[in-house]
Enzyme design. Structure first.
Site, mmCIF file in Angstrom:
data_model
loop_
_atom_site.group_PDB
_atom_site.id
_atom_site.type_symbol
_atom_site.label_atom_id
_atom_site.label_comp_id
_atom_site.label_asym_id
_atom_site.label_seq_id
_atom_site.Cartn_x
_atom_site.Cartn_y
_atom_site.Cartn_z
ATOM 1 N N TYR A 273 0.836 -1.204 0.000
ATOM 2 C CA TYR A 273 0.000 0.000 0.000
ATOM 3 C C TYR A 273 0.876 1.260 0.000
ATOM 4 C CZ TYR A 273 -2.924 3.665 2.106
ATOM 5 O OH TYR A 273 -3.562 4.847 2.376
ATOM 6 N N GLU B 276 -11.552 5.341 5.464
ATOM 7 C CA GLU B 276 -10.987 6.197 6.515
ATOM 8 C C GLU B 276 -12.013 6.428 7.625
ATOM 9 O OE1 GLU B 276 -7.928 7.177 6.754
ATOM 10 O OE2 GLU B 276 -7.063 7.376 4.760
ATOM 11 N N TRP C 52 -5.071 1.424 10.760
ATOM 12 C CA TRP C 52 -5.282 1.415 9.311
ATOM 13 C C TRP C 52 -5.031 0.013 8.749
ATOM 14 C CZ3 TRP C 52 -8.025 3.430 5.872
ATOM 15 C CH2 TRP C 52 -7.690 3.418 4.514
#
Length: 198
Positions: free
Chosen positions: A17, A39, A47
């Site tokens: 990522y 988010e 995350w």
């Protein structure tokens, strides 16, 4: 010696990522809606937890199509609450649906959601030059402004800290460390960035 940003935690999913997506300037509304949804789901979680559920979210939220998500009803909320592939929090599920409706309103007003977001940056990414993770802020004047405006419009789970994480992810700011190879790569992408409405 160059090394990737320390938050990757040596996890292959995180590293991929970081190397392929994080900090790349984006003017695509589909991606903006995906990250708005992800988010917002992150609030209070890591995350990495959300990245691991990304495919689950993609299937559960109609391939991140805001028009389809905006039509989800109470029965769909109940179905999603039982889905282990996403964060099973009623408030977050309901906010993803209401945020989709508001996302469409902004598209109608500005021509695209990305155009609304980039208007806070005059369509040019901010190039930061951080030496260490400790220097990277949790919020910025832009994230304060955007989150305040979105909250006024009715968006939920998108305060300034979550908003700033969104700005980092979608390349509004280049927060790769100077020692990270991706800093120069994203700086170059930022220099050549021309959103489709220009």
């Amino acid at each position: 010696m160059s090394e990737v940003c320390g938050w990757c935690l040596s996890d292959p999913l995180y590293i991929r990522y970081h190397n392929q997506e994080w900090g790349v300037p984006c003017d695509d509304d589909a991606t903006h809606f995906e990250f708005l949804t992800l988010e917002s789901a992150q609030a209070g979680l890591s995350w990495l937890t959300i990245l691991r559920k990304r495919e689950g979210y993609k299937k559960a939220f109609a391939n991140f199509n805001p028009r389809k998500v905006a039509k989800f009803d109470e029965a769909m909320v109940e179905v999603l609450k039982t889905n282990p592939a996403i964060v099973r929090n009623r408030l977050k599920i309901e906010s993803a649906i209401s945020n989709a409706r508001l996302f469409l309103d902004i598209q109608k007003e500005y021509g695209s959601f990305a155009r609304y977001m980039w208007s806070y940056f005059n369509d040019k990414p901010i190039q930061n030059h951080w030496q260490s993770m400790a220097e990277i802020p949790a919020t910025s004047p832009e994230s304060d402004q955007i989150s305040k405006d979105l909250k006024k419009r009715g968006f939920r789970f998108f305060g300034s800290t979550i908003c700033y994480a969104n700005l980092q992810a979608l390349g509004f700011v280049n927060d790769h460390l100077l020692s990270c190879p991706r800093h120069a790569a994203c700086a170059e992408l930022g220099k050549n960035f021309r959103p489709h409405w220009q």
